[in-house]
Design a protein around this motif. Structure first.
Motif, PDB file in Angstrom:
ATOM      1  N   LYS A   1     -15.121 -42.344   8.418  1.00 30.46           N
ATOM      2  CA  LYS A   1     -15.838 -41.818   9.586  1.00 30.46           C
ATOM      3  C   LYS A   1     -15.020 -40.650  10.141  1.00 30.46           C
ATOM      4  O   LYS A   1     -13.918 -40.836  10.658  1.00 30.46           O
ATOM      5  CB  LYS A   1     -16.000 -42.926  10.629  1.00 30.46           C
ATOM      6  CG  LYS A   1     -16.592 -42.468  11.953  1.00 30.46           C
ATOM      7  CD  LYS A   1     -16.534 -43.618  12.965  1.00 30.46           C
ATOM      8  CE  LYS A   1     -16.928 -43.161  14.361  1.00 30.46           C
ATOM      9  NZ  LYS A   1     -16.736 -44.254  15.358  1.00 30.46           N
TER      10      LYS A   1
ATOM     11  N   SER B   1     -11.515 -44.805  17.464  1.00 32.83           N
ATOM     12  CA  SER B   1     -12.581 -45.415  16.655  1.00 32.83           C
ATOM     13  C   SER B   1     -12.093 -46.696  16.007  1.00 32.83           C
ATOM     14  O   SER B   1     -12.822 -47.689  15.929  1.00 32.83           O
ATOM     15  CB  SER B   1     -13.047 -44.416  15.596  1.00 32.83           C
ATOM     16  OG  SER B   1     -14.046 -44.994  14.766  1.00 32.83           O
TER      17      SER B   1
ATOM     18  N   THR C   1     -22.236 -35.108  13.268  1.00 33.67           N
ATOM     19  CA  THR C   1     -23.063 -35.699  12.206  1.00 33.67           C
ATOM     20  C   THR C   1     -23.784 -34.657  11.360  1.00 33.67           C
ATOM     21  O   THR C   1     -24.657 -35.003  10.562  1.00 33.67           O
ATOM     22  CB  THR C   1     -24.108 -36.642  12.819  1.00 33.67           C
ATOM     23  OG1 THR C   1     -24.928 -35.895  13.753  1.00 33.67           O
ATOM     24  CG2 THR C   1     -23.441 -37.799  13.552  1.00 33.67           C
TER      25      THR C   1
ATOM     26  N   GLY D   1     -21.983 -37.421   9.097  1.00 30.43           N
ATOM     27  CA  GLY D   1     -20.643 -37.456   9.668  1.00 30.43           C
ATOM     28  C   GLY D   1     -19.620 -38.222   8.860  1.00 30.43           C
ATOM     29  O   GLY D   1     -18.433 -38.221   9.211  1.00 30.43           O
TER      30      GLY D   1
ATOM     31  N   SER E   1     -14.652 -36.960  12.545  1.00 30.01           N
ATOM     32  CA  SER E   1     -14.902 -36.672  13.968  1.00 30.01           C
ATOM     33  C   SER E   1     -15.318 -35.213  14.153  1.00 30.01           C
ATOM     34  O   SER E   1     -14.842 -34.526  15.041  1.00 30.01           O
ATOM     35  CB  SER E   1     -13.647 -36.971  14.790  1.00 30.01           C
ATOM     36  OG  SER E   1     -12.503 -36.351  14.234  1.00 30.01           O
TER      37      SER E   1
ATOM     38  N   VAL F   1     -20.500 -41.652  15.450  1.00 24.61           N
ATOM     39  CA  VAL F   1     -19.619 -40.528  15.144  1.00 24.61           C
ATOM     40  C   VAL F   1     -19.572 -39.576  16.338  1.00 24.61           C
ATOM     41  O   VAL F   1     -20.590 -39.292  16.965  1.00 24.61           O
ATOM     42  CB  VAL F   1     -20.122 -39.777  13.895  1.00 24.61           C
ATOM     43  CG1 VAL F   1     -19.314 -38.502  13.669  1.00 24.61           C
ATOM     44  CG2 VAL F   1     -20.054 -40.675  12.668  1.00 24.61           C
TER      45      VAL F   1
END
Length: 311
Positions: free
Chosen positions: A278, A60, A283, A289, A280, A44
């Motif tokens: 996921k 990603s 975390t 995250g 951005s 992350v």
């Protein structure tokens, strides 16, 4: 106190308490998720205060596609943010730095890409500063390059990878290898009235090992990054996808999960399926995250999804 004023105050207090109750419900939920489908991804990252979630989600997604092909690489969002900044300030009358996943694809096609370890930097400058100084840069364009080099770093002309030398354009073409026959550059948008098709499509892609870019509204009462969940908090929520989203953000969907039997479930959200996203924003949340979007939240607040196959 006059009766009319007293009634008005009572209404305000009622509305405030209802909103507080819904927000507190999100904060106090104790949901443990059992992941049934998971697609490998890279660590992350943190977009900071720049509204570039689409760019981070897009890169990603590419990284997961390459992992699926047997590669292992991380791409630099900061590199593309530099060119985004340059285009926004020099080409837009009213820059806002917001972009869709499709815009991110075009940005990468035009400028190539480099590796994360080649071009990574903690940004100490905010997008608002560039907007405030747009008129100055319009009359002094050479100063913009100096500022961009200082803030983002000098762009590399060559990158070493697996013993070979690439330019940013070469690396972009290499990354696109084996993906050219997919909806990679021009992803398909799910129609907003295909509500059931949307969920079925997302599940089918994930079961096939294909991750997804989700593009939707995250400025809702039931969305909590600290808790890492997004749920419906109102029994009167409509069942169709909202067309009046207020804050569009993109995240990389990498799995499917279900609440464990001991979890405390939401009052108005009966979803038994959650999509593992996921994000951005670093975390520093309960789920390192990740954000788990309930099926009902996805039905209501999705504007589009993007993937590597025609759907």
């Amino acid at each position: 106190m006059k009766p009319q004023l007293s009634f008005f105050v009572a209404i305000l207090l009622t509305l405030f308490s209802c909103q507080q109750y819904r927000q507190k419900e999100v904060d106090r939920l104790d949901i443990t998720f059992l992941t049934t489908t998971y697609i490998k991804t890279t660590p992350v990252k943190d977009q900071g205060e720049w509204p570039v979630g689409s760019l981070y989600a897009y890169l990603s997604w590419i990284e997961s596609c390459r992992i699926h092909k047997g590669d292992s690489l991380e791409l630099s969002p900061i590199y593309l943010m530099r060119f985004l900044c340059q285009e926004e300030i020099t080409m837009r009358k009213h820059p806002n730095f917001q972009l869709t996943p499709s815009d991110a694809a075009i940005l990468m096609k035009n400028h190539g890409i480099t590796l994360y370890n080649y071009y990574r930097k903690h940004l100490n400058i905010r997008p608002e500063w560039f907007i405030q100084n747009q008129q100055f840069f319009a009359s002094h364009p050479e100063q913009l390059d100096i500022v961009l080099d200082t803030a983002f770093g000098y762009t590399p002309s060559h990158i070493m990878l697996y013993g070979a030398t690439y330019t940013p354009q070469d690396l972009m073409q290499s990354v696109w290898t084996d993906l050219s026959e997919t909806s990679f550059i021009h992803p398909k948008q799910i129609a907003q009235d295909d509500n059931r098709i949307l969920i079925d499509t997302m599940k089918d892609l994930l079961y096939q090992g294909e991750s997804i870019i989700w593009y939707g509204d995250t400025l809702q009462e039931g969305y909590s990054f600290p808790q890492g969940i997004a749920i419906i908090t109102d029994k009167d929520s409509p069942t169709l996808i909202s067309t009046a989203s207020r804050h569009l953000h993109a995240m990389h969907i990498i799995g499917i999960a279900h609440p464990s039997p001991r979890s405390s479930l939401p009052t108005y959200d009966s979803s038994t399926t959650y999509f593992m996203a996921k994000d951005s924003h670093g975390t520093n949340n309960r789920r390192e995250g990740m954000v788990f979007l309930s099926e009902q939240y996805v039905r209501l607040h999705t504007m589009a999804i993007f993937g590597s196959v025609d759907f």
